[in-house]
Design a protein around this motif. Structure first.
Motif, short mmCIF file in Angstrom:
data_model
loop_
_atom_site.label_atom_id
_atom_site.label_comp_id
_atom_site.label_asym_id
_atom_site.label_seq_id
_atom_site.Cartn_x
_atom_site.Cartn_y
_atom_site.Cartn_z
N GLY A 95 0.80 -1.22 0.00
CA GLY A 95 0.00 0.00 0.00
C GLY A 95 0.83 1.26 0.00
O GLY A 95 0.35 2.32 0.40
N GLY A 96 2.09 1.17 -0.44
CA GLY A 96 2.98 2.33 -0.44
C GLY A 96 3.96 2.26 0.71
O GLY A 96 3.80 1.51 1.66
N ARG A 97 5.01 3.07 0.61
CA ARG A 97 6.10 3.01 1.60
C ARG A 97 5.72 3.64 2.93
O ARG A 97 6.22 3.28 3.97
CB ARG A 97 7.34 3.68 1.01
CG ARG A 97 8.52 3.82 1.96
CD ARG A 97 8.89 2.48 2.60
NE ARG A 97 10.02 2.59 3.50
CZ ARG A 97 9.98 3.13 4.71
NH1 ARG A 97 8.84 3.61 5.19
NH2 ARG A 97 11.06 3.16 5.46
N GLY A 98 4.82 4.61 2.93
CA GLY A 98 4.42 5.22 4.18
C GLY A 98 5.18 6.49 4.50
O GLY A 98 5.77 7.13 3.62
N ASP A 227 7.51 16.05 7.41
CA ASP A 227 7.41 14.64 7.02
C ASP A 227 7.09 14.55 5.54
O ASP A 227 6.70 15.53 4.90
CB ASP A 227 6.30 13.94 7.82
CG ASP A 227 4.96 14.64 7.65
OD1 ASP A 227 4.34 14.50 6.58
OD2 ASP A 227 4.53 15.34 8.58
N VAL A 228 7.25 13.36 4.98
CA VAL A 228 6.83 13.04 3.61
C VAL A 228 6.21 11.64 3.65
O VAL A 228 6.82 10.71 4.18
CB VAL A 228 8.02 13.03 2.62
CG1 VAL A 228 7.55 12.63 1.22
CG2 VAL A 228 8.71 14.39 2.58
N ARG A 229 5.01 11.51 3.09
CA ARG A 229 4.35 10.21 3.05
C ARG A 229 4.09 9.78 1.61
O ARG A 229 3.51 10.53 0.83
CB ARG A 229 3.03 10.24 3.81
CG ARG A 229 2.31 8.89 3.85
CD ARG A 229 0.91 9.03 4.40
NE ARG A 229 0.20 7.76 4.47
CZ ARG A 229 -1.12 7.63 4.59
NH1 ARG A 229 -1.89 8.72 4.66
NH2 ARG A 229 -1.68 6.45 4.65
N LEU A 230 4.55 8.59 1.27
CA LEU A 230 4.30 7.99 -0.05
C LEU A 230 3.25 6.90 0.12
O LEU A 230 3.47 5.92 0.85
CB LEU A 230 5.59 7.39 -0.62
CG LEU A 230 6.81 8.32 -0.67
CD1 LEU A 230 8.01 7.58 -1.25
CD2 LEU A 230 6.52 9.59 -1.46
#
Length: 415
Positions: A95-98, A227-230
């Motif tokens: 579901g993506g790296r988070g 932060d960065v969310r992928l």
């Protein structure tokens, strides 16, 4: 020299190449006995994340199950969380790296599934308990202060592909924006300063038409990023790891709650894992009552979204320069105190607790794991080697999935 018979055979065996005599890893140690049933106390507190996983398996959920782990160096290294991520995604889908820190927090930072490179992208990571609490530190424990000319590039492996990027931050002094370039697609995020010239943190989301595996992020103006969310617009699991080397539960309690709550609202975690305790256990003159207050305050911060919480009890660690039964070393007495407080408060507040200490083998387990022919712990008897981290992360995953499977059986019987 004449070598015949067995001597010649030994010489020929020694000359064989590695491809002819393949490497065979040593068997992994068994998980140790636990004070908690199947490793987890208060497992009923995890029902919310179990329901999310069941909906994913049933095909009725269209967004990732988000597991967020916050902790110290064990979490920052991402080898334990990496094992949990790999196993969960193998079963439920990726579901993506988070969530990631908003830059490269330290030299040698090497998260699983992604690579981060930064140019003119300064980032600070504060261990808050060591000094005056800085303004504006969220759950990542860090802040990137960036401006024109800076670039952050994130390259993901196929399992870390993403079609959404979320960034929490704020403009500084004047309006600013971020330009996000992924493949042939470009998106922008604008961050504004209010009319009273005050900045205000906000979380922005950019959506791409198809899954991407690389993104370049460039600022215009001066911005502070937290932060960065992928992530993906699809079912699966993502496991985020936000760790700060040397961090304690006090550090988490002291983070800016307004930023933390903003981040949690954007990330919508289905399970929050807290993995602190070693640094407190090694600190001199630990006050159990004071530690309990910090633990309660930290739980107040992360429980704002009503997501299930799992505390990882402090693992075994051995202190050099002591005389004791574990290869001449002993564990700091405060480590056991930390575990006792964690387990008691978890039971009181309805929070789940994983017996990390018991599952890694209990007393002297750090010494035993460090002295295996293939070491599972580093010589410091505190940190795990790569293979050791993968092993203990697998034990955690097995305990969680075992609890989930028992829950699903019980649900079927109830129906």
């Amino acid at each position: 020299m004449n070598l015949g018979g067995a001597g010649a055979a030994v010489l020929m065996l020694g000359m064989q190449s590695g491809t002819e005599v393949p490497y065979v890893p040593m068997p992994a140690p068994e998980a140790g006995a636990s004070v908690c049933p199947k490793g987890i106390c208060g497992v009923e507190a995890l029902e919310g994340v179990f329901e999310a996983l069941a909906a994913t398996e049933a095909g009725t959920r269209d967004r990732p199950v988000h597991i967020l782990q916050i902790g110290d160096s064990h979490t920052a290294g991402d080898r334990i969380t990496g094992a949990l991520r790999a196993r969960m995604q193998a079963r439920f889908g990726a579901g993506g790296r988070g969530v990631l820190p908003p830059g490269v927090p330290y030299a040698g930072y090497a998260p699983m599934q992604v690579e981060m490179t930064a140019t003119d992208w300064p980032m600070r990571t504060d261990v808050l308990a060591r000094g005056v609490m800085p303004i504006g530190v969220g759950l990542s424990g860090g802040e990137a202060d960036v401006s024109d000319g800076a670039t952050l590039t994130i390259t993901a492996e196929p399992n870390g592909a993403f079609d959404q990027v979320q960034i929490c931050g704020e403009a500084w002094q004047a309006d600013g924006e971020l330009t996000l370039t992924a493949g042939a697609e470009t998106q922008t995020m604008g961050f504004a300063v209010r009319e009273d010239e005050a900045s205000q943190p906000e979380c922005q989301t950019a959506t791409f038409d198809k899954p991407q595996t690389q993104i370049d992020i460039r600022p215009t103006g001066r911005l502070k990023l937290y932060d960065v969310r992928l992530t993906r617009r699809a079912a699966g699991v993502q496991v985020s790891n936000l760790g700060v080397v040397g961090a304690t539960m006090q550090d988490l309690a002291l983070r800016d709650s307004s930023i933390a709550w903003l981040e949690l609202a954007a990330w919508t975690p289905d399970l929050i894992i807290l993995a602190f305790g070693v640094n407190e256990g090694f600190a001199p003159n630990l006050d159990p009552r004071e530690y309990e207050l910090w633990l309660r305050q930290a739980l107040m911060v992360v429980r704002s979204m009503d997501a299930p919480v799992l505390i990882l009890g402090a693992p075994e660690g051995l202190k050099p320069g002591t005389v004791g039964p574990c290869g001449g070393r002993s564990a700091p007495e405060a480590l056991a105190v930390v575990r006792d407080v964690q387990r008691r408060i978890a039971a009181e507040l309805g929070v789940a607790y994983w017996d990390w200490y018991g599952r890694m083998g209990g007393d002297c387990s750090a010494e035993r794991l460090a002295t295996l022919s293939e070491p599972y712990m580093r010589p410091d008897r505190v940190h795990f080697t790569s293979i050791g981290a993968e092993w203990i992360g697998g034990v955690l995953s097995d305990d969680l999935m075992g609890a989930y499977d028992r829950w699903t059986v019980a649900q079927g019987e109830a129906d």
